[in-house]
Design a protein around this motif. Structure first.
Motif, short mmCIF file in Angstrom:
data_model
loop_
_atom_site.label_atom_id
_atom_site.label_comp_id
_atom_site.label_asym_id
_atom_site.label_seq_id
_atom_site.Cartn_x
_atom_site.Cartn_y
_atom_site.Cartn_z
N PRO A 252 37.11 81.82 -63.82
CA PRO A 252 37.49 80.50 -64.25
C PRO A 252 36.41 80.20 -65.25
N LEU A 253 35.14 80.61 -65.31
CA LEU A 253 34.08 80.29 -66.03
C LEU A 253 34.11 80.87 -67.42
N ASN A 254 35.15 81.84 -67.61
CA ASN A 254 35.12 82.55 -68.87
C ASN A 254 36.56 81.89 -69.54
N VAL A 255 36.76 80.79 -69.98
CA VAL A 255 37.54 80.20 -70.80
C VAL A 255 36.90 79.50 -71.80
N GLY A 256 38.02 79.17 -72.80
CA GLY A 256 37.61 78.49 -73.98
C GLY A 256 37.27 79.32 -75.17
N ASP A 257 36.78 78.80 -76.22
CA ASP A 257 36.88 79.79 -77.52
C ASP A 257 35.32 79.52 -77.88
N ASP A 258 34.27 79.31 -76.93
CA ASP A 258 32.93 79.66 -77.29
C ASP A 258 32.56 80.89 -76.43
N LEU A 259 32.44 82.02 -77.49
CA LEU A 259 32.02 83.48 -76.74
C LEU A 259 30.64 83.59 -76.71
N SER A 260 30.00 82.76 -75.94
CA SER A 260 28.59 83.14 -75.88
C SER A 260 28.05 82.45 -74.42
N ALA A 261 26.98 83.30 -74.35
CA ALA A 261 26.32 82.91 -72.92
C ALA A 261 24.88 83.37 -72.74
N HIS A 262 24.20 82.48 -72.02
CA HIS A 262 22.60 82.86 -71.92
C HIS A 262 22.64 83.58 -70.42
N HIS A 263 21.94 84.80 -70.77
CA HIS A 263 21.76 85.69 -69.43
C HIS A 263 20.12 86.06 -69.11
N PRO A 264 19.68 86.13 -68.04
CA PRO A 264 18.54 86.59 -67.94
C PRO A 264 18.00 87.90 -68.69
#
Ligand SMILES: [Fe+2]
Length: 375
Positions: A252-264
């Motif tokens: 459910p967190l992988n939705v919408g058209d912003d294909l970016s994320a901050h990871h360690p």
């Protein structure tokens, strides 16, 4: 003599303060919505040792002969024990190869789901759905066809329509690392391949940490990186497609058209308890919490770190029917786009947990020394 008054106030100009503009907050923590369910690292019980195999390099990769059929692991009485051990083996070796496999598309999906589930997949996570790749979309989580055609049209990670590096190494990545909850494991079966070319390479990102000084590594543990694939919007448009704003891509967190994320930048693998560099070159990776200049320096360093240390890598030459299964949390991979003929196969990939860094995480080399094991 009257005392000298010392109460006179001087007007002192405050020291000029320079505020460096930093991008992102390196200390932000995950929301904990998609956590791995394991209570601790899993032990390899050795149930797969009876099959013919060899370690491809000391650092990474195990190859099995055709006496191990992945399709049979699903049907065995002790199926869960075998597949749990398979998950642990993949996480420890980074990638496992299997020759002359008869596994079907449906069996690949079943096996992939089971590997992920037995390795602690969060309950909200499911199979991976790529936002752009062909054969996905509203049809749901089917196996995904990989083909040379998509890359030639500019629909893939090589970004042939963009002003980016043309070096072969630019495609090294961890699958869908631009998602808030990225992939844990991926499986690829190649069915049709050129007479020569199209090998795939993997880099062991556990062992890369041994190339970094302890003080530098401690600093890296405080950083996050942006994984960004918003270039896919243009790639999709080039093919008359759009990225769905509503389709849920495996969590459910992988939705919408912003294909970016901050990871360690340093990620702990829950299956092994080992830390790995989590830096997906193919998806940009702006380092957060540092200046742009520092980001450029770090990006160049991290890229060279991964690409120059070939003792931490393995290159696999496919045959028709070969299967590879790898752990995306602790490896990078890239196909080699050096062929013109058809190359196609089936892919299954699962979504795992939200990436995290645990202070309890160990360096692989130290953990193996403590365990008295080679891998
Ligand atoms: Fe990939």
């Amino acid at each position: 003599m009257a005392p000298i008054a010392l109460t006179q106030t001087e007007s002192v100009s405050p020291a000029q303060v320079h505020t460096l503009k930093l991008k992102g907050d390196a200390t932000e923590t995950p929301t904990g919505v998609a956590q791995n369910t394991l209570k601790g690292p899993l032990e390899y019980k050795g149930t797969l040792e009876e099959y013919s195999h060899f370690e491809v390099t000391p650092s990474i990769g195990r190859e099995f002969g055709s006496d191990l059929q992945l399709s049979q692991l699903l049907k065995a009485d002790n199926s869960d024990d075998l597949i749990r051990d398979l998950a642990v083996l993949i996480s420890r070796r980074g990638v496992c190869f299997f020759r002359a496999q008869d596994v079907s598309q449906d069996e690949m999906m079943q096996l992939q789901k089971k590997i992920s589930t037995l390795a602690g997949q969060p309950k909200d996570s499911n199979m991976c759905i790529h936002p752009v790749s062909e054969n996905t979309g509203e049809m749901g989580a089917k196996t995904q066809l990989i083909s040379a055609e998509m890359q030639r049209k500019g629909g893939g990670i090589m970004r042939l329509h963009d002003d980016v590096s043309r070096w072969a190494s630019r495609a090294f990545h961890s699958d869908v690392s631009f998602e808030k909850v990225p992939s844990d494991y991926s499986m690829l079966k190649v069915n049709v391949l050129p007479p020569s070319g199209g090998d795939t390479q993997w880099i062991n990102c556990y062992d890369i940490l041994d190339k970094i000084s302890p003080s530098m590594l401690e600093y890296f543990k405080t950083l996050k990186a942006d994984h960004n694939a918003n270039f896919f919007h243009q790639e999709a448009a080039n093919h008359g497609k759009t990225v769905s704003k509503t389709m849920i891509r495996g969590n459910p967190l992988n939705v919408g058209d912003d294909l970016s994320a901050h990871h360690p930048l340093i990620r702990t693998n829950p299956v092994t308890g080992w830390n790995a560099l989590y830096y997906s070159y193919g998806f940009g990776s702006r380092i957060q919490g540092v200046t742009y200049d520092e980001h450029l320096m770090l990006r160049d360093y991290l890229t060279q770190l991964c690409l120059n240390n070939f003792d931490c890598s393995v290159r696999f030459r496919w045959e028709a029917g070969s299967v590879a299964i790898w752990d995306n949390r602790s490896t990078l991979h890239s196909a080699t786009f050096d062929y013109a003929e058809e190359r196609s196969g089936d892919r299954a990939s699962s979504i795992g947990e939200q990436p995290y860094f645990s202070p309890e995480g160990k360096q692989k080399s130290e953990a193996l020394r403590a365990e008295g094991k080679k891998w």
